[in-house]
Design a protein around this motif. Structure first.
Motif, mmCIF file in Angstrom:
data_model
loop_
_atom_site.group_PDB
_atom_site.id
_atom_site.type_symbol
_atom_site.label_atom_id
_atom_site.label_comp_id
_atom_site.label_asym_id
_atom_site.label_seq_id
_atom_site.Cartn_x
_atom_site.Cartn_y
_atom_site.Cartn_z
ATOM 1 N N TYR A 75 0.868 -1.170 0.000
ATOM 2 C CA TYR A 75 0.000 0.000 0.000
ATOM 3 C C TYR A 75 0.903 1.218 0.000
ATOM 4 C CZ TYR A 75 -3.326 -3.565 1.233
ATOM 5 O OH TYR A 75 -4.090 -4.711 1.222
ATOM 6 N N ASP A 97 1.141 -2.551 -6.716
ATOM 7 C CA ASP A 97 0.992 -1.626 -5.593
ATOM 8 C C ASP A 97 -0.392 -0.987 -5.627
ATOM 9 O OD1 ASP A 97 3.532 -2.066 -4.586
ATOM 10 O OD2 ASP A 97 4.377 -0.171 -5.305
ATOM 11 N N VAL A 98 -0.963 -0.795 -4.453
ATOM 12 C CA VAL A 98 -2.239 -0.093 -4.295
ATOM 13 C C VAL A 98 -1.856 1.323 -3.876
ATOM 14 C CG1 VAL A 98 -4.429 -0.037 -3.060
ATOM 15 C CG2 VAL A 98 -3.387 -2.240 -3.648
ATOM 16 N N ALA A 154 -1.053 6.082 2.452
ATOM 17 C CA ALA A 154 -0.872 4.619 2.401
ATOM 18 C C ALA A 154 -1.816 3.932 3.387
ATOM 19 C CB ALA A 154 0.582 4.260 2.703
ATOM 20 N N MET A 170 -5.282 3.746 1.933
ATOM 21 C CA MET A 170 -5.395 2.665 0.942
ATOM 22 C C MET A 170 -5.463 1.304 1.638
ATOM 23 S SD MET A 170 -5.749 4.532 -1.591
ATOM 24 C CE MET A 170 -6.071 3.180 -2.707
ATOM 25 N N PHE A 171 -4.648 1.111 2.672
ATOM 26 C CA PHE A 171 -4.696 -0.118 3.463
ATOM 27 C C PHE A 171 -6.087 -0.299 4.071
ATOM 28 C CE2 PHE A 171 -4.355 -2.257 7.566
ATOM 29 C CZ PHE A 171 -3.699 -3.430 7.215
ATOM 30 N N ARG A 177 -8.824 -1.283 1.448
ATOM 31 C CA ARG A 177 -8.735 -2.688 1.036
ATOM 32 C C ARG A 177 -9.069 -3.659 2.159
ATOM 33 N NH1 ARG A 177 -6.287 -4.443 -3.854
ATOM 34 N NH2 ARG A 177 -6.888 -2.840 -5.344
#
Length: 187
Positions: free
Chosen positions: A3, A55-56, A139, A142-143, A146
């Motif tokens: 992430y 990568d996200v 980050a 994004m984590f 998801r």
């Protein structure tokens, strides 16, 4: 899966979290020199060298209310990074500065100087660079997007609200009040 958070600036913050949410990389990227276009070109190259397939990625959106000499650079760099990611088939999610601040602090109007405390309180993370701190929050967003099902009980209401705004921006927009027509108005 990683992430990634990217905070585009003259000193660009870059953070990559592991699939478990651990910091793998936290770095401030600067490019080479202080003259453009060399500085922007080398800074974009640095950013994309740190990105891996799969990568996200969350990138901070533009601050449209900003003023000053550096605005042209900010927009140039921001678009250059997005173009470089697009040309390499890296998808990304745009996160507004207000969403970033609200996710970290509960308020979308928090001053940069007030960000380190809530970031340390929420996640136990600190860094001397405010650009890296912003990238960390990106980050972390994004984590959280998801892994939101597993994190339901550990996310605050304001963090859930930010995630909902990012996932479904159309639903997050509030309808504008209708303006009353005045005599002679053409509608």
């Amino acid at each position: 899966m990683r992430y990634v958070g990217i905070d585009p600036s003259t000193k660009t913050g870059f953070v990559a979290l592991s699939g478990a949410g651990e910091v793998l990389r936290a770095k401030e990227l600067t490019g080479i020199g202080d003259k453009d276009p060399k500085r922007i070109t080398t800074l974009v190259q640095e950013v994309v060298q740190h990105i891996k397939p799969g990568d996200v990625i969350g990138i901070e959106g533009f601050s449209y209310n900003s003023q000053g000499r550096g605005i042209g650079f900010q927009f140039g760099l921001g678009y250059a990074i997005r173009i470089a990611m697009y040309s390499r088939n890296h998808s990304y999610t745009e996160i507004t500065p207000g969403q970033l601040k609200k996710f970290a602090t509960g308020s979308g109007n928090t001053a940069k100087a007030e960000m380190p405390g809530p970031i340390a309180e929420n996640w136990g993370y600190s860094h001397p660079s405010d650009n890296v701190l912003d990238a960390y929050v990106l980050a972390r967003i994004m984590f959280s997007i998801r892994n939101r099902e597993q994190l339901t009980f550990s996310l605050t209401d304001y963090q859930k609200e930010v995630i909902d705004m990012i996932i479904n921006p159309a639903a997050a927009k509030k309808p504008k009040a209708k303006r009353k027509a005045k005599r002679g108005d053409k509608r």
